[in-house]
Motif scaffolding. Structure first.
Motif, PDB file in Angstrom:
ATOM      1  N   ASP A 273      -8.202   9.323  -2.927  1.00 36.82           N
ATOM      2  CA  ASP A 273      -7.462  10.384  -3.622  1.00 36.82           C
ATOM      3  C   ASP A 273      -5.984  10.047  -3.800  1.00 36.82           C
ATOM      4  OD1 ASP A 273      -6.759  10.528  -0.973  1.00 36.82           O
ATOM      5  OD2 ASP A 273      -6.917  12.714  -0.813  1.00 36.82           O
ATOM      6  N   ALA A 274      -5.601   8.801  -3.507  1.00 41.25           N
ATOM      7  CA  ALA A 274      -4.200   8.408  -3.655  1.00 41.25           C
ATOM      8  C   ALA A 274      -4.087   7.033  -4.299  1.00 41.25           C
ATOM      9  CB  ALA A 274      -3.505   8.424  -2.295  1.00 41.25           C
ATOM     10  N   PRO A 275      -4.593   6.870  -5.536  1.00 38.92           N
ATOM     11  CA  PRO A 275      -4.501   5.565  -6.210  1.00 38.92           C
ATOM     12  C   PRO A 275      -3.072   5.235  -6.604  1.00 38.92           C
ATOM     13  CG  PRO A 275      -5.283   7.227  -7.741  1.00 38.92           C
ATOM     14  CD  PRO A 275      -5.205   7.894  -6.403  1.00 38.92           C
ATOM     15  N   LEU A 276      -2.831   3.966  -6.890  1.00 36.85           N
ATOM     16  CA  LEU A 276      -1.533   3.533  -7.396  1.00 36.85           C
ATOM     17  C   LEU A 276      -1.389   4.007  -8.835  1.00 36.85           C
ATOM     18  CD1 LEU A 276       1.063   1.739  -7.169  1.00 36.85           C
ATOM     19  CD2 LEU A 276      -0.336  -0.108  -8.133  1.00 36.85           C
ATOM     20  N   ARG A 277      -0.309   4.700  -9.126  1.00 39.73           N
ATOM     21  CA  ARG A 277      -0.062   5.155 -10.488  1.00 39.73           C
ATOM     22  C   ARG A 277       0.630   4.036 -11.272  1.00 39.73           C
ATOM     23  NH1 ARG A 277       1.339  11.573 -10.402  1.00 39.73           N
ATOM     24  NH2 ARG A 277       0.191  12.118  -8.509  1.00 39.73           N
ATOM     25  N   VAL A 278       0.188   3.841 -12.495  1.00 39.00           N
ATOM     26  CA  VAL A 278       0.752   2.789 -13.336  1.00 39.00           C
ATOM     27  C   VAL A 278       1.025   3.341 -14.727  1.00 39.00           C
ATOM     28  CG1 VAL A 278      -0.422   0.941 -12.054  1.00 39.00           C
ATOM     29  CG2 VAL A 278      -1.526   1.941 -14.064  1.00 39.00           C
ATOM     30  N   GLY A 279       1.958   2.709 -15.424  1.00 44.13           N
ATOM     31  CA  GLY A 279       2.273   3.131 -16.779  1.00 44.13           C
ATOM     32  C   GLY A 279       3.056   2.049 -17.504  1.00 44.13           C
ATOM     33  N   SER A 280       3.251   2.242 -18.807  1.00 45.30           N
ATOM     34  CA  SER A 280       3.967   1.251 -19.607  1.00 45.30           C
ATOM     35  C   SER A 280       4.842   1.921 -20.654  1.00 45.30           C
ATOM     36  CB  SER A 280       2.976   0.309 -20.305  1.00 45.30           C
ATOM     37  OG  SER A 280       3.665  -0.571 -21.174  1.00 45.30           O
ATOM     38  N   VAL A 281       6.135   1.590 -20.610  1.00 44.56           N
ATOM     39  CA  VAL A 281       7.081   2.117 -21.590  1.00 44.56           C
ATOM     40  C   VAL A 281       6.828   1.533 -22.973  1.00 44.56           C
ATOM     41  CG1 VAL A 281       8.881   0.373 -21.286  1.00 44.56           C
ATOM     42  CG2 VAL A 281       9.534   2.725 -21.871  1.00 44.56           C
TER      43      VAL A 281
ATOM     44  N   ALA B 126       0.817  -1.215   0.000  1.00 42.76           N
ATOM     45  CA  ALA B 126       0.000   0.000   0.000  1.00 42.76           C
ATOM     46  C   ALA B 126       0.851   1.266   0.000  1.00 42.76           C
ATOM     47  CB  ALA B 126      -0.934   0.002   1.213  1.00 42.76           C
ATOM     48  N   LYS B 127       2.152   1.133   0.282  1.00 37.94           N
ATOM     49  CA  LYS B 127       3.039   2.294   0.316  1.00 37.94           C
ATOM     50  C   LYS B 127       3.706   2.571  -1.029  1.00 37.94           C
ATOM     51  CE  LYS B 127       2.407   2.785   4.765  1.00 37.94           C
ATOM     52  NZ  LYS B 127       1.576   3.909   5.283  1.00 37.94           N
ATOM     53  N   VAL B 128       3.561   1.649  -1.969  1.00 35.46           N
ATOM     54  CA  VAL B 128       4.178   1.823  -3.285  1.00 35.46           C
ATOM     55  C   VAL B 128       3.412   2.889  -4.066  1.00 35.46           C
ATOM     56  CG1 VAL B 128       4.726   0.668  -5.463  1.00 35.46           C
ATOM     57  CG2 VAL B 128       5.015  -0.536  -3.289  1.00 35.46           C
ATOM     58  N   GLN B 129       4.139   3.798  -4.709  1.00 41.07           N
ATOM     59  CA  GLN B 129       3.468   4.893  -5.417  1.00 41.07           C
ATOM     60  C   GLN B 129       3.298   4.647  -6.916  1.00 41.07           C
ATOM     61  OE1 GLN B 129       6.777   6.322  -3.957  1.00 41.07           O
ATOM     62  NE2 GLN B 129       5.900   6.235  -1.911  1.00 41.07           N
ATOM     63  N   TYR B 130       4.149   3.808  -7.493  1.00 44.14           N
ATOM     64  CA  TYR B 130       4.106   3.620  -8.949  1.00 44.14           C
ATOM     65  C   TYR B 130       4.500   2.196  -9.300  1.00 44.14           C
ATOM     66  CZ  TYR B 130       5.278   3.948 -13.902  1.00 44.14           C
ATOM     67  OH  TYR B 130       5.339   3.719 -15.253  1.00 44.14           O
TER      68      TYR B 130
ATOM     69  N   LEU C  81      -1.883  -4.361  -4.568  1.00 47.27           N
ATOM     70  CA  LEU C  81      -1.355  -3.023  -4.331  1.00 47.27           C
ATOM     71  C   LEU C  81      -2.427  -1.936  -4.288  1.00 47.27           C
ATOM     72  CD1 LEU C  81       1.071  -4.619  -6.085  1.00 47.27           C
ATOM     73  CD2 LEU C  81       2.165  -2.419  -5.713  1.00 47.27           C
ATOM     74  N   GLY C  82      -3.562  -2.173  -4.927  1.00 45.78           N
ATOM     75  CA  GLY C  82      -4.594  -1.137  -4.970  1.00 45.78           C
ATOM     76  C   GLY C  82      -5.439  -1.081  -3.719  1.00 45.78           C
TER      77      GLY C  82
ATOM     78  N   THR D 192     -12.293   1.207  -8.883  1.00 48.59           N
ATOM     79  CA  THR D 192     -12.543   0.089  -7.974  1.00 48.59           C
ATOM     80  C   THR D 192     -11.242  -0.602  -7.586  1.00 48.59           C
ATOM     81  OG1 THR D 192     -14.716  -0.278  -8.967  1.00 48.59           O
ATOM     82  CG2 THR D 192     -13.771  -2.096  -7.705  1.00 48.59           C
ATOM     83  N   LEU D 193     -10.315  -0.689  -8.524  1.00 48.19           N
ATOM     84  CA  LEU D 193      -9.047  -1.369  -8.275  1.00 48.19           C
ATOM     85  C   LEU D 193      -8.021  -0.494  -7.564  1.00 48.19           C
ATOM     86  CD1 LEU D 193      -8.648  -3.172 -11.729  1.00 48.19           C
ATOM     87  CD2 LEU D 193      -9.309  -4.218  -9.547  1.00 48.19           C
ATOM     88  N   GLY D 194      -8.297   0.791  -7.440  1.00 47.02           N
ATOM     89  CA  GLY D 194      -7.355   1.703  -6.802  1.00 47.02           C
ATOM     90  C   GLY D 194      -6.173   2.049  -7.672  1.00 47.02           C
TER      91      GLY D 194
END
Length: 255
Positions: free
Chosen positions: A125-133, A91-95, A118-119, A178-180
């Motif tokens: 107001d603080a969901p896990l941010r995700v992305g893909s290179v 839960a402490k992971v930001q990305y 993780l979600g 819903t998944l955070g």
């Protein structure tokens, strides 16, 4: 040609990770290199440390409905084991840097597992941010994992979250709220609460069901005004790492 025949490739040459338009991945070509060194040795030698590898985990999901169909339960188990081994509260992971191929089947399964591990337990107001290179350079297949690692290491070092391209409308099969989760679509400063360290995860999955996740943390003992982190340019510099399951990443090279 084989990948195209079973519908894995995007017909319009775009990776739409977690987007409603997801229609397959885009093949890319390239390679990457990271230099590892035990953290105490790197600090002793005065080497540049860009981040610390807290831990990692790998498993195989045992096969879903077919060889190329992933199973969420296997990925959940892998994620839980990775964070337990790293000694990090998910839960402490930001990305998290996604595997994020932009396929109709793979993206929802990846999102489901991330949401479960993780979600959960996050403020609205603080969901896990995700992305893909992969939206930037395509799917480098054998080099896809190292590419995602390099991106995330540089993101930690520069204290910035880099944008994922081609994301406009969330995939209806991925209920982000819903998944955070939330997809990182802009260049933002990587801010944390109080003295909390910057923490990230990197996922990479094999077509046959192999799952890998690494847990990364910002470099230790940072100067308040650090020198700029190196860019993605060819050429090795001394690097850094800290024993089984934990290490420091130093200089990076890629082309």
């Amino acid at each position: 040609m084989a990948a195209s025949r079973f519908g894995a490739l995007s017909p319009d040459g775009r990776s739409y990770t977690f987007d409603a338009r997801a229609n397959g991945y885009v093949r890319g070509e390239g390679g990457g290199l990271v230099v590892l060194k035990r953290l105490p040795d790197a600090l002793r030698d005065g080497d540049p440390v860009l981040c610390v590898i807290r831990g990692s985990e790998a498993n195989n999901d045992g096969g879903g409905d077919s060889l190329t169909t992933p199973a969420a339960h296997g990925r959940e188990a892998m994620l839980r084991a990775a964070y337990e081994r790293a000694g990090v509260d998910p839960a402490k992971v930001q990305y998290v840097e996604l595997h994020g191929t932009g396929t109709k089947v793979g993206d929802p399964v990846e999102a489901e597992a991330l949401g479960a591990v993780l979600g959960a337990r996050r403020a609205d107001d603080a969901p896990l941010r995700v992305g893909s290179v992969k939206t930037n350079v395509g799917h480098l297949e054998g080099a896809a994992g190292i590419t995602g690692l390099i991106k995330t290491v540089l993101s930690l070092a520069h204290r910035e979250l880099f944008p994922t391209l081609n994301h406009e409308t969330p995939n209806p099969a991925i209920p982000l709220d819903t998944l955070g989760l939330t997809v990182q679509t802009s260049l933002d400063a990587w801010a944390t609460e109080a003295d909390a360290p910057r923490l990230a995860g990197v996922s990479s999955f094999g077509m046959g069901g192999t799952n890998v996740h690494m847990v990364l943390e910002q470099a230790p003992a940072e100067d308040p005004t650090p020198a700029p982190a190196p860019a993605l340019t060819p050429g090795p510099d001394p690097g850094t790492a800290d024993g089984p399951g934990r290490g420091a990443v130093g200089a990076l090279g890629a082309r």
